[in-house]
Design a protein around this motif. Structure first.
Motif, PDB file in Angstrom:
ATOM      1  N   LYS A   2       8.173   9.018   5.888  1.00 20.51           N
ATOM      2  CA  LYS A   2       8.267   9.806   4.767  1.00 20.51           C
ATOM      3  C   LYS A   2       9.824  10.463   4.671  1.00 20.51           C
ATOM      4  O   LYS A   2      10.086  10.622   3.546  1.00 20.51           O
ATOM      5  CB  LYS A   2       7.282  10.999   4.681  1.00 20.51           C
ATOM      6  CG  LYS A   2       5.736  10.230   4.605  1.00 20.51           C
ATOM      7  CD  LYS A   2       5.574   9.721   3.314  1.00 20.51           C
ATOM      8  CE  LYS A   2       4.191   9.302   2.985  1.00 20.51           C
ATOM      9  NZ  LYS A   2       4.006   8.655   1.731  1.00 20.51           N
ATOM     10  N   LEU A   5      12.107   8.127   3.069  1.00 21.68           N
ATOM     11  CA  LEU A   5      11.788   7.835   1.783  1.00 21.68           C
ATOM     12  C   LEU A   5      12.329   8.887   0.816  1.00 21.68           C
ATOM     13  O   LEU A   5      12.921   8.646  -0.009  1.00 21.68           O
ATOM     14  CB  LEU A   5      10.362   7.726   1.458  1.00 21.68           C
ATOM     15  CG  LEU A   5      10.066   7.272   0.013  1.00 21.68           C
ATOM     16  CD1 LEU A   5      10.779   6.029  -0.499  1.00 21.68           C
ATOM     17  CD2 LEU A   5       8.488   7.419  -0.190  1.00 21.68           C
ATOM     18  N   ARG A  86       6.099   4.215  -7.627  1.00 25.76           N
ATOM     19  CA  ARG A  86       5.768   4.547  -6.385  1.00 25.76           C
ATOM     20  C   ARG A  86       4.899   6.032  -6.485  1.00 25.76           C
ATOM     21  O   ARG A  86       3.971   6.618  -5.955  1.00 25.76           O
ATOM     22  CB  ARG A  86       6.905   4.771  -5.484  1.00 25.76           C
ATOM     23  CG  ARG A  86       6.667   5.450  -4.202  1.00 25.76           C
ATOM     24  CD  ARG A  86       7.655   5.394  -3.177  1.00 25.76           C
ATOM     25  NE  ARG A  86       7.591   5.691  -1.707  1.00 25.76           N
ATOM     26  CZ  ARG A  86       6.690   4.965  -1.122  1.00 25.76           C
ATOM     27  NH1 ARG A  86       6.290   3.873  -1.113  1.00 25.76           N
ATOM     28  NH2 ARG A  86       6.392   5.460   0.344  1.00 25.76           N
ATOM     29  N   LYS A  87       5.356   6.958  -7.624  1.00 25.25           N
ATOM     30  CA  LYS A  87       4.764   8.229  -7.826  1.00 25.25           C
ATOM     31  C   LYS A  87       3.383   8.130  -8.147  1.00 25.25           C
ATOM     32  O   LYS A  87       2.523   8.870  -7.940  1.00 25.25           O
ATOM     33  CB  LYS A  87       5.712   9.001  -8.920  1.00 25.25           C
ATOM     34  CG  LYS A  87       5.248  10.279  -9.147  1.00 25.25           C
ATOM     35  CD  LYS A  87       6.246  11.134  -9.802  1.00 25.25           C
ATOM     36  CE  LYS A  87       5.951  11.158 -11.033  1.00 25.25           C
ATOM     37  NZ  LYS A  87       7.041  12.018 -12.047  1.00 25.25           N
ATOM     38  N   THR A  91      -2.599   6.700  -3.184  1.00 24.41           N
ATOM     39  CA  THR A  91      -2.680   6.632  -1.700  1.00 24.41           C
ATOM     40  C   THR A  91      -2.447   5.101  -1.381  1.00 24.41           C
ATOM     41  O   THR A  91      -3.279   4.277  -1.843  1.00 24.41           O
ATOM     42  CB  THR A  91      -4.009   7.191  -1.093  1.00 24.41           C
ATOM     43  OG1 THR A  91      -4.132   8.500  -1.424  1.00 24.41           O
ATOM     44  CG2 THR A  91      -3.947   7.066   0.369  1.00 24.41           C
ATOM     45  N   LEU A  92      -1.597   4.789  -0.531  1.00 23.00           N
ATOM     46  CA  LEU A  92      -1.220   3.475  -0.316  1.00 23.00           C
ATOM     47  C   LEU A  92      -1.328   3.316   1.284  1.00 23.00           C
ATOM     48  O   LEU A  92      -1.253   4.506   2.093  1.00 23.00           O
ATOM     49  CB  LEU A  92       0.324   3.274  -0.389  1.00 23.00           C
ATOM     50  CG  LEU A  92       0.698   3.169  -1.765  1.00 23.00           C
ATOM     51  CD1 LEU A  92       2.284   2.891  -1.614  1.00 23.00           C
ATOM     52  CD2 LEU A  92       0.086   2.169  -2.585  1.00 23.00           C
ATOM     53  N   SER A  93      -1.732   2.015   1.778  1.00 22.94           N
ATOM     54  CA  SER A  93      -2.001   1.871   3.251  1.00 22.94           C
ATOM     55  C   SER A  93      -0.668   1.719   3.873  1.00 22.94           C
ATOM     56  O   SER A  93       0.432   1.640   3.450  1.00 22.94           O
ATOM     57  CB  SER A  93      -2.614   0.443   3.403  1.00 22.94           C
ATOM     58  OG  SER A  93      -1.653  -0.716   3.043  1.00 22.94           O
ATOM     59  N   ALA A  94      -0.376   1.922   5.035  1.00 19.77           N
ATOM     60  CA  ALA A  94       0.928   2.249   5.918  1.00 19.77           C
ATOM     61  C   ALA A  94       1.598   0.749   5.510  1.00 19.77           C
ATOM     62  O   ALA A  94       2.752   0.844   4.907  1.00 19.77           O
ATOM     63  CB  ALA A  94       0.727   2.074   7.139  1.00 19.77           C
ATOM     64  N   ASP A  96       1.207  -1.272   2.653  1.00 22.23           N
ATOM     65  CA  ASP A  96       1.852  -1.261   1.250  1.00 22.23           C
ATOM     66  C   ASP A  96       2.793  -0.100   0.959  1.00 22.23           C
ATOM     67  O   ASP A  96       3.899  -0.304   0.335  1.00 22.23           O
ATOM     68  CB  ASP A  96       0.753  -0.896   0.559  1.00 22.23           C
ATOM     69  CG  ASP A  96      -0.235  -2.158   0.453  1.00 22.23           C
ATOM     70  OD1 ASP A  96      -0.005  -3.230   0.764  1.00 22.23           O
ATOM     71  OD2 ASP A  96      -1.579  -1.843   0.104  1.00 22.23           O
ATOM     72  N   ASP A  97       2.919   1.061   1.738  1.00 20.56           N
ATOM     73  CA  ASP A  97       4.013   2.012   1.789  1.00 20.56           C
ATOM     74  C   ASP A  97       5.224   1.374   2.369  1.00 20.56           C
ATOM     75  O   ASP A  97       6.221   1.543   1.730  1.00 20.56           O
ATOM     76  CB  ASP A  97       3.401   3.053   2.723  1.00 20.56           C
ATOM     77  CG  ASP A  97       4.391   4.326   2.434  1.00 20.56           C
ATOM     78  OD1 ASP A  97       4.656   4.833   1.226  1.00 20.56           O
ATOM     79  OD2 ASP A  97       4.960   4.654   3.489  1.00 20.56           O
ATOM     80  N   GLN A 100       6.666  -1.250  -0.550  1.00 23.98           N
ATOM     81  CA  GLN A 100       7.314  -0.602  -1.421  1.00 23.98           C
ATOM     82  C   GLN A 100       8.545   0.106  -1.258  1.00 23.98           C
ATOM     83  O   GLN A 100       9.455   0.089  -2.040  1.00 23.98           O
ATOM     84  CB  GLN A 100       6.036   0.571  -1.952  1.00 23.98           C
ATOM     85  CG  GLN A 100       6.402   0.788  -3.325  1.00 23.98           C
ATOM     86  CD  GLN A 100       5.377   2.016  -4.029  1.00 23.98           C
ATOM     87  OE1 GLN A 100       5.052   2.841  -3.379  1.00 23.98           O
ATOM     88  NE2 GLN A 100       4.501   1.532  -4.910  1.00 23.98           N
ATOM     89  N   TYR A 101       8.770   0.797   0.210  1.00 28.05           N
ATOM     90  CA  TYR A 101       9.655   1.167   0.524  1.00 28.05           C
ATOM     91  C   TYR A 101      10.858   0.021   0.446  1.00 28.05           C
ATOM     92  O   TYR A 101      11.902   0.256   0.184  1.00 28.05           O
ATOM     93  CB  TYR A 101       9.844   2.030   1.747  1.00 28.05           C
ATOM     94  CG  TYR A 101      11.107   2.661   2.373  1.00 28.05           C
ATOM     95  CD1 TYR A 101      11.254   3.893   1.758  1.00 28.05           C
ATOM     96  CD2 TYR A 101      11.582   1.999   3.144  1.00 28.05           C
ATOM     97  CE1 TYR A 101      12.593   4.497   2.513  1.00 28.05           C
ATOM     98  CE2 TYR A 101      12.871   2.454   3.807  1.00 28.05           C
ATOM     99  CZ  TYR A 101      13.375   3.565   3.258  1.00 28.05           C
ATOM    100  OH  TYR A 101      14.550   4.284   3.893  1.00 28.05           O
TER     101      TYR A 101
END
Length: 168
Positions: A2, A5, A86-87, A91-94, A96-97, A100-101
């Protein structure tokens, strides 16, 4: 993750032009602009106007400048869309997060390549004075996350890089 990000989002949100450049703290960044897309577009346009004046773009350089500015706008739009996705993703899984990053980081890298390609002929057209201005304006300071927004060499304060407005 986080923190990384947030750092990327901050860097990209301020984006505007080229090679992670540092600019004087007095550079206009439309602090009173509305939030959201309109505010982001205003920041990109403010950054373009600031760089145009800072680099003393001549009428003979306008065509190359416009190409560069259009890449800044396109990069800003792309990054704005990715951050909006992204906003609103919830809630995303780890995994998927992370994906996306990675998509945001790749878009930023691709945008920087386009920006460099557009800036190269413009920079080549610069007078020695303009090259010195560009070199100082786009000088990249090291620091956490590859950036340092505090005092750089010579004790001068620096704001966000020009590239940040373009990538946002």
């Amino acid at each position: 993750m986080k923190k990384a990000l947030v750092m990327l989002a901050t860097a990209v949100a301020m984006s505007g032009a080229f090679a992670q450049a540092s600019t004087p703290a007095a550079a206009p960044m439309s602090a009173s602009a509305p939030a959201g897309k309109a505010g982001h577009e205003r920041n990109v346009e403010d950054r373009i106007a600031y760089l145009h004046a800072q680099l003393k773009i001549t009428s003979a350089q306008e065509s190359q400048w416009n190409t560069f500015a259009d890449v800044m706008r396109s990069n800003g739009e792309t990054m704005g869309q990715l951050f909006e996705q992204r906003k609103t993703a919830g809630t995303l899984s780890a995994i998927d997060d992370m994906k996306q990053y990675a998509q945001i980081a790749q878009a930023h890298a691709d945008g920087m390549k386009k920006l460099v390609d557009a800036f190269d002929p413009l920079y080549s057209s610069f007078s020695p004075e303009q090259k010195k201005l560009a070199d100082a304006t786009f000088h990249h300071q090291g620091g956490e996350g590859g950036r340092h927004h505090g005092k750089g060499k010579g004790g001068k304060a620096h704001a966000a890089p020009a590239s940040d407005a373009a990538a946002n």
